[in-house]
Scaffold this motif. Structure first.
Motif, PDB file in Angstrom:
ATOM      1  N   SER A 125      12.270  10.257  12.226  1.00  0.00           N
ATOM      2  CA  SER A 125      13.486  10.615  12.500  1.00  0.00           C
ATOM      3  C   SER A 125      14.090  10.262  13.871  1.00  0.00           C
ATOM      4  CB  SER A 125      13.838  11.993  12.330  1.00  0.00           C
ATOM      5  OG  SER A 125      13.021  12.843  12.923  1.00  0.00           O
ATOM      6  N   SER A 126      13.000  10.134  14.639  1.00  0.00           N
ATOM      7  CA  SER A 126      13.422   9.991  16.250  1.00  0.00           C
ATOM      8  C   SER A 126      12.871   8.615  16.803  1.00  0.00           C
ATOM      9  CB  SER A 126      12.987  10.881  17.100  1.00  0.00           C
ATOM     10  OG  SER A 126      11.450  11.300  16.689  1.00  0.00           O
ATOM     11  N   TYR A 127      12.054   8.031  16.043  1.00  0.00           N
ATOM     12  CA  TYR A 127      11.668   6.568  16.906  1.00  0.00           C
ATOM     13  C   TYR A 127      11.238   5.711  15.661  1.00  0.00           C
ATOM     14  CZ  TYR A 127       6.856   8.278  15.882  1.00  0.00           C
ATOM     15  OH  TYR A 127       5.869   8.788  15.153  1.00  0.00           O
ATOM     16  N   VAL A 128      11.026   4.372  16.079  1.00  0.00           N
ATOM     17  CA  VAL A 128      10.495   3.417  15.113  1.00  0.00           C
ATOM     18  C   VAL A 128       9.201   2.846  16.000  1.00  0.00           C
ATOM     19  CG1 VAL A 128      10.872   1.166  14.084  1.00  0.00           C
ATOM     20  CG2 VAL A 128      12.514   3.074  14.164  1.00  0.00           C
ATOM     21  N   CYS A 129       8.251   2.765  15.297  1.00  0.00           N
ATOM     22  CA  CYS A 129       6.884   2.333  15.918  1.00  0.00           C
ATOM     23  C   CYS A 129       6.329   1.104  15.430  1.00  0.00           C
ATOM     24  CB  CYS A 129       5.670   3.355  15.996  1.00  0.00           C
ATOM     25  SG  CYS A 129       4.248   2.850  16.665  1.00  0.00           S
ATOM     26  N   PRO A 130       6.528  -0.099  16.072  1.00  0.00           N
ATOM     27  CA  PRO A 130       6.200  -1.616  15.512  1.00  0.00           C
ATOM     28  C   PRO A 130       4.403  -1.339  15.233  1.00  0.00           C
ATOM     29  CG  PRO A 130       6.217  -1.648  17.892  1.00  0.00           C
ATOM     30  CD  PRO A 130       6.812  -0.445  17.346  1.00  0.00           C
ATOM     31  N   ILE A 131       3.864  -2.002  14.094  1.00  0.00           N
ATOM     32  CA  ILE A 131       2.617  -1.764  13.570  1.00  0.00           C
ATOM     33  C   ILE A 131       2.004  -3.549  13.701  1.00  0.00           C
ATOM     34  CG2 ILE A 131       0.973  -1.442  11.924  1.00  0.00           C
ATOM     35  CD1 ILE A 131       2.560   0.928  11.018  1.00  0.00           C
ATOM     36  N   GLY A 132       2.679  -4.333  12.750  1.00  0.00           N
ATOM     37  CA  GLY A 132       2.357  -5.700  12.858  1.00  0.00           C
ATOM     38  C   GLY A 132       0.825  -5.636  12.324  1.00  0.00           C
ATOM     39  N   ARG A 133       0.637  -5.043  10.891  1.00  0.00           N
ATOM     40  CA  ARG A 133      -0.768  -5.239  10.410  1.00  0.00           C
ATOM     41  C   ARG A 133      -0.394  -5.528   8.880  1.00  0.00           C
ATOM     42  NH1 ARG A 133      -2.186  -4.597  15.052  1.00  0.00           N
ATOM     43  NH2 ARG A 133      -3.730  -3.520  16.230  1.00  0.00           N
ATOM     44  N   LYS A 134      -1.727  -6.039   8.432  1.00  0.00           N
ATOM     45  CA  LYS A 134      -1.642  -6.252   6.824  1.00  0.00           C
ATOM     46  C   LYS A 134      -2.323  -4.802   6.302  1.00  0.00           C
ATOM     47  CE  LYS A 134      -2.129 -11.337   7.029  1.00  0.00           C
ATOM     48  NZ  LYS A 134      -3.276 -12.299   6.360  1.00  0.00           N
ATOM     49  N   ALA A 135      -1.532  -4.585   4.790  1.00  0.00           N
ATOM     50  CA  ALA A 135      -2.463  -3.528   4.075  1.00  0.00           C
ATOM     51  C   ALA A 135      -2.005  -3.917   2.683  1.00  0.00           C
ATOM     52  CB  ALA A 135      -1.475  -2.118   4.427  1.00  0.00           C
ATOM     53  N   ILE A 136      -2.788  -2.905   1.959  1.00  0.00           N
ATOM     54  CA  ILE A 136      -2.693  -3.134   0.438  1.00  0.00           C
ATOM     55  C   ILE A 136      -2.316  -1.879  -0.203  1.00  0.00           C
ATOM     56  CG2 ILE A 136      -4.006  -3.499  -1.797  1.00  0.00           C
ATOM     57  CD1 ILE A 136      -5.910  -5.365  -0.482  1.00  0.00           C
ATOM     58  N   LEU A 137      -0.938  -1.779  -0.869  1.00  0.00           N
ATOM     59  CA  LEU A 137      -0.263  -0.642  -1.507  1.00  0.00           C
ATOM     60  C   LEU A 137      -0.619  -0.663  -2.879  1.00  0.00           C
ATOM     61  CD1 LEU A 137       2.680   0.017   0.964  1.00  0.00           C
ATOM     62  CD2 LEU A 137       0.404   0.980   1.323  1.00  0.00           C
ATOM     63  N   TYR A 138      -1.064   0.353  -3.526  1.00  0.00           N
ATOM     64  CA  TYR A 138      -1.045   0.537  -5.052  1.00  0.00           C
ATOM     65  C   TYR A 138       0.224   1.071  -5.395  1.00  0.00           C
ATOM     66  CZ  TYR A 138      -5.646  -1.308  -4.689  1.00  0.00           C
ATOM     67  OH  TYR A 138      -6.683  -1.915  -4.316  1.00  0.00           O
ATOM     68  N   LEU A 139       1.445   0.687  -5.938  1.00  0.00           N
ATOM     69  CA  LEU A 139       2.600   1.245  -6.379  1.00  0.00           C
ATOM     70  C   LEU A 139       2.535   1.691  -8.017  1.00  0.00           C
ATOM     71  CD1 LEU A 139       3.501  -0.233  -3.804  1.00  0.00           C
ATOM     72  CD2 LEU A 139       5.676  -0.240  -5.082  1.00  0.00           C
ATOM     73  N   GLN A 140       2.935   3.081  -8.211  1.00  0.00           N
ATOM     74  CA  GLN A 140       2.458   3.332  -9.554  1.00  0.00           C
ATOM     75  C   GLN A 140       3.427   2.644 -10.389  1.00  0.00           C
ATOM     76  OE1 GLN A 140       3.394   7.576  -9.997  1.00  0.00           O
ATOM     77  NE2 GLN A 140       2.836   7.549 -12.149  1.00  0.00           N
ATOM     78  N   LYS A 141       3.114   2.386 -11.828  1.00  0.00           N
ATOM     79  CA  LYS A 141       4.023   1.534 -12.567  1.00  0.00           C
ATOM     80  C   LYS A 141       5.077   2.463 -13.142  1.00  0.00           C
ATOM     81  CE  LYS A 141       0.939  -2.396 -14.507  1.00  0.00           C
ATOM     82  NZ  LYS A 141       0.437  -2.861 -15.628  1.00  0.00           N
ATOM     83  N   ASP A 142       6.213   1.776 -13.009  1.00  0.00           N
ATOM     84  CA  ASP A 142       7.568   2.206 -13.733  1.00  0.00           C
ATOM     85  C   ASP A 142       8.533   1.170 -13.888  1.00  0.00           C
ATOM     86  OD1 ASP A 142       8.824   1.873 -11.304  1.00  0.00           O
ATOM     87  OD2 ASP A 142       8.494   3.694 -10.512  1.00  0.00           O
ATOM     88  N   SER A 143       9.622   1.325 -14.423  1.00  0.00           N
ATOM     89  CA  SER A 143      10.773   0.190 -14.856  1.00  0.00           C
ATOM     90  C   SER A 143      11.148  -0.292 -13.667  1.00  0.00           C
ATOM     91  CB  SER A 143      11.642   1.049 -15.440  1.00  0.00           C
ATOM     92  OG  SER A 143      12.534   1.855 -14.850  1.00  0.00           O
ATOM     93  N   LEU A 144      11.217   0.102 -12.384  1.00  0.00           N
ATOM     94  CA  LEU A 144      11.674  -0.526 -11.163  1.00  0.00           C
ATOM     95  C   LEU A 144      10.779  -1.503 -10.653  1.00  0.00           C
ATOM     96  CD1 LEU A 144      13.678   2.373  -9.685  1.00  0.00           C
ATOM     97  CD2 LEU A 144      14.654   0.407 -11.091  1.00  0.00           C
ATOM     98  N   VAL A 145       9.344  -0.694 -10.663  1.00  0.00           N
ATOM     99  CA  VAL A 145       8.302  -1.343  -9.617  1.00  0.00           C
ATOM    100  C   VAL A 145       8.044  -2.896 -10.172  1.00  0.00           C
ATOM    101  CG1 VAL A 145       6.138  -0.799 -10.956  1.00  0.00           C
ATOM    102  CG2 VAL A 145       6.196  -1.167  -8.585  1.00  0.00           C
ATOM    103  N   THR A 146       8.298  -3.236 -11.631  1.00  0.00           N
ATOM    104  CA  THR A 146       8.041  -4.493 -12.085  1.00  0.00           C
ATOM    105  C   THR A 146       8.853  -5.535 -11.731  1.00  0.00           C
ATOM    106  OG1 THR A 146       9.172  -3.853 -14.137  1.00  0.00           O
ATOM    107  CG2 THR A 146       6.913  -3.557 -14.265  1.00  0.00           C
ATOM    108  N   GLN A 147       9.997  -5.180 -11.081  1.00  0.00           N
ATOM    109  CA  GLN A 147      10.942  -6.112 -10.625  1.00  0.00           C
ATOM    110  C   GLN A 147      10.589  -6.520  -9.130  1.00  0.00           C
ATOM    111  OE1 GLN A 147      14.826  -4.027 -11.018  1.00  0.00           O
ATOM    112  NE2 GLN A 147      14.403  -3.550 -13.205  1.00  0.00           N
ATOM    113  N   LEU A 148       9.758  -6.054  -8.518  1.00  0.00           N
ATOM    114  CA  LEU A 148       9.666  -6.532  -7.249  1.00  0.00           C
ATOM    115  C   LEU A 148       8.947  -7.825  -7.272  1.00  0.00           C
ATOM    116  CD1 LEU A 148       7.693  -3.221  -5.751  1.00  0.00           C
ATOM    117  CD2 LEU A 148       9.993  -4.136  -5.397  1.00  0.00           C
ATOM    118  N   LYS A 149       9.230  -8.515  -6.239  1.00  0.00           N
ATOM    119  CA  LYS A 149       8.908 -10.015  -5.871  1.00  0.00           C
ATOM    120  C   LYS A 149       8.453 -10.330  -4.381  1.00  0.00           C
ATOM    121  CE  LYS A 149      12.142 -11.902  -9.437  1.00  0.00           C
ATOM    122  NZ  LYS A 149      13.475 -12.778  -9.606  1.00  0.00           N
TER     123      LYS A 149
END
Length: 707
Positions: A125-149
């Motif tokens: 809410s008060s700041y933005v901290c840059p990271i610049g790293r790679k990561a792997i995220l596991y998104l729970q399946k639903d009707s919206l997540v399948t539309q990601l590209k």
């Protein structure tokens, strides 16, 4: 040993210490001061190398070679230490909002969508901290997540943590694998915890960094090529194999087709790497202006530049995947070597190629594709001609067939130890497979290139697509036929890492003997082979199975593994629907190392001579193991507690440990990984209060009790 020939190959003298330095830097990396010391050593040996190079006394010029050797060793150590250190990041322990961008096509899993992302920054809410790293995220399946590209930007609320290994015996080092690929953390994102802030089209205009923009554009073109395949009527296994052959997309490959190619010895076909790039390189090299090159030297330069442009254009349209970039880099160096009049492929150019590639990305040394590609080429350079001379063939067709077989034999000899180490499998019909598969792949690849060039002519393109589809069906059909042959593969073969190193040393000693034909070198070679056999026998005897109980750290599959000295074993599952696939992935190496027979799977009560189970209580080799997986023991009473050796607490029991101690008198408590953090903390406190010995598998990893 005469080392004068090494002076003809200067890059071999550079690559050997560089590889040794990379191995040591990776082995001893612990995020401490190794990077600083390697930088200081690199600077020191740089100065010494310059000083000794200009030294006028010839008798001390050997010091220059020693300093260069040490310089390369320190350079390899420092380069891998610096690369691994870039992945280290201290993520907050609580759930945090991140702005991320998808860097690759999401992969569908059973219940989630695996997304490789670039962490742009941490938002509060008060700041933005840059990271610049790679990561792997596991998104729970639903009707919206399948539309990601690829290219989409998201705000996600997630707890990202540095990856950790399960601590199981002989488990794949997943943490170091992610670090070598630049992945800093992983996290699980439930539905409703993410929102898309910009689509892939909008993200491309302000992608974070020029390299990310190039990579996103390349991946988008790869998706367009796959969409074109679908429009041309490719589907099923034909589409999956064609996508793997041409653009390196293997997400659509089914388990059955993967297994068929693996058993038949053609799995290297599905990995877009050296073979495919080599076929394209040969096509471009032979077709473009070959007659004019002999007459006018200037055309040679134009052809080399054109080859470089075509190779990197192909890499761009395949999404700039690491395996393709690696292979294209290799052939680019070979093209440059040919441009300056050197041999297009020799030991020196191969060593130079490997050194330049490891200079740019030292983590490639640990990539299986990198190791197999270079070992295959090295084996072909050293062994193809000696193997070819074993069977003189005068017929033209026979020469072609035997030439193809000799190349396959040479490559198989060089890569077999590594294949056994990584896959514990040897394909017995590899000669027959490669004799048919390589020509089919060559025709299919060339036909596909011609098909893509005919995009402005749809009618003709559809006709060529039918030819490509026929070739792919023939390829898949032949591979499946090979899979069904008797003894198509030998599985469960276990070799040790030091043993593999010893095998390659033996190959070098035997190759040196074949060149010198000296009896002394033959004695050394056979003596080394004898020592290698003795070491294998000793290690094999040390790893013979003992009567024991093994508990694994597998969250979705609580199980008790009862092992006997005769290599038989029983898997007593706590759940009627266990995640057997995950257990197999975790424990396969451990089972192979101890040469266990396929375990007997137990999910219900049974009675046997060696093993029995009743009411979730396992009786084996004089031991009682109580598997607490539900509430069947709650509100029960007993005159006197039943003495048991091990109590295995799993997910499903909602009571207190004190209730169980009224029925059982356990000697040891095991807390399974399926338990929540709160339940594990509660049981841990109870064990300490009651004075019971306990162990948490999620913290300690797998554990074995000898009986």
């Amino acid at each position: 040993m005469n080392t004068a020939c090494l002076h003809q190959y200067p890059y071999i003298r550079l690559i050997i210490p560089w590889i040794a330095g990379v191995f040591c830097g990776d082995w001893f990396f612990d995020q401490s001061a190794e990077l600083l010391w390697s930088i200081l050593a690199f600077c020191l040996f740089t100065g010494l190398s310059i000083a000794f190079y200009y030294l006028e006394r010839y008798s001390l010029r050997w010091c220059f070679g020693v300093s260069v050797f040490a310089l390369c060793f320190a350079g390899g150590w420092g380069s891998i230490s610096w690369q691994l250190k870039q992945t280290v990041y201290d993520f907050p322990e609580k759930e945090t909002v991140y702005r991320v961008q998808l860097t690759d096509t999401p992969e569908a899993k059973e219940r989630t969508l695996l997304c490789r992302v670039w962490l742009e920054g941490q938002h509060d809410s008060s700041y933005v901290c840059p990271i610049g790293r790679k990561a792997i995220l596991y998104l729970q399946k639903d009707s919206l997540v399948t539309q990601l590209k690829v290219g989409d930007e998201l705000f996600v609320s997630v707890r990202i943590s540095s990856p950790v290994n399960g601590g199981n015996f002989d488990e794949f080092d997943y943490v170091r694998y992610l670090m070598r690929h630049g992945i800093s953390g992983t996290g699980y994102v439930p539905s409703g915890k993410w929102v898309r802030v910009s689509s892939s089209a909008a993200a491309s205009s302000h992608a974070s960094g020029f390299l990310h923009f190039i990579q996103y554009t390349a991946i988008s073109y790869r998706e367009k090529v796959i969409d074109l395949y679908r429009k041309l009527g490719f589907e099923g296994d034909e589409l999956a194999v064609l996508s793997a052959l041409t653009v390196g997309e293997k997400a659509d490959l089914s388990e059955s087709i993967r297994e068929s190619y693996s058993v038949s010895g053609a799995s290297h076909i599905l990995a877009l790497s050296g073979l495919h790039i080599g076929l394209l390189y040969a096509l471009f090299f032979l077709l473009f202006l070959k007659p004019l090159v002999r007459r006018w030297r200037g055309i040679r330069y134009f052809r080399s530049v054109l080859l470089l442009v075509l190779l990197w254009s192909f890499a761009f349209f395949t999404g700039l995947s690491p395996s393709v970039v690696r292979s294209v880099s290799m052939f680019s160096i070979l093209t440059i070597a040919d441009l300056f009049g050197g041999r297009s492929l020799s030991l020196n150019t191969l060593a130079a190629t490997a050194w330049v590639m490891l200079l740019g990305n030292p983590a490639w040394l640990f990539d299986i594709g990198f190791q197999l590609s270079f070992l295959a080429v090295l084996s072909i350079l050293l062994l193809q001609k000696p193997v070819g001379r074993l069977l003189p063939v005068k017929n033209r067709i026979g020469k072609y067939v035997w030439g193809l077989m000799s190349v396959s034999i040479a490559a198989q000899i060089g890569t077999a130890p590594l294949v056994l180490l990584y896959f514990s499998r040897f394909s017995t019909h590899f000669l027959l497979t490669n004799l048919v598969v390589i020509p089919l792949v060559t025709l299919a690849l060339y036909t596909t290139v011609f098909m893509l060039c005919l995009t402005p002519l749809p009618a003709v393109q559809y006709l060529v697509a039918e030819v490509a589809r026929f070739l792919l069906k023939a390829l898949n059909g032949f591979v499946r036929w090979i899979e069904q042959l008797p003894y198509a593969s030998l599985d469960g073969i276990w070799v040790y890492q030091l043993e593999v190193l010893g095998i390659y040393i033996f190959f070098l000693l035997f190759f040196y003997y074949s060149k010198t034909r000296r009896f002394r070198n033959l004695v050394i070679c056979l003596s080394f082979l004898l020592c290698l056999g003795i070491c294998h026998t000793v290690m094999y005897g040390y790893d013979r199975p003992h009567s024991s109980l093994v508990f694994y750290n597998v969250r979705g599959c609580p199980v008790v593994h009862c092992i006997g000295e005769d290599r038989r074993s029983w898997l007593s599952y706590a759940d009627t629907l266990p995640d057997k696939h995950r257990l197999q992935m975790v424990a396969a190496n451990y089972w192979s190392r101890h040469q266990l027979l396929p375990p007997v799977e137990i999910t219900t009560d049974c009675q046997g001579v060696d093993f029995s189970r009743h009411q979730q209580i396992v009786f084996y080799h004089g031991c009682r193991i109580c598997m607490v997986t539900d509430n069947r023991w709650r509100n029960k009473s007993a005159v006197s507690p039943l003495s048991i050796n091990y109590m295995y607490l799993c997910k499903g029991y909602s009571g207190r440990l004190e209730e169980l101690t009224r029925l059982f008198s356990p000697s040891f408590i095991l807390l399974d990984a399926s338990l929540s953090d709160d339940r594990k903390r509660l049981f841990r406190e109870e064990c300490e209060r009651l004075g019971l010995h306990f162990l948490s598998l999620s913290e300690e990893g797998s554990v074995r009790f000898l009986l």
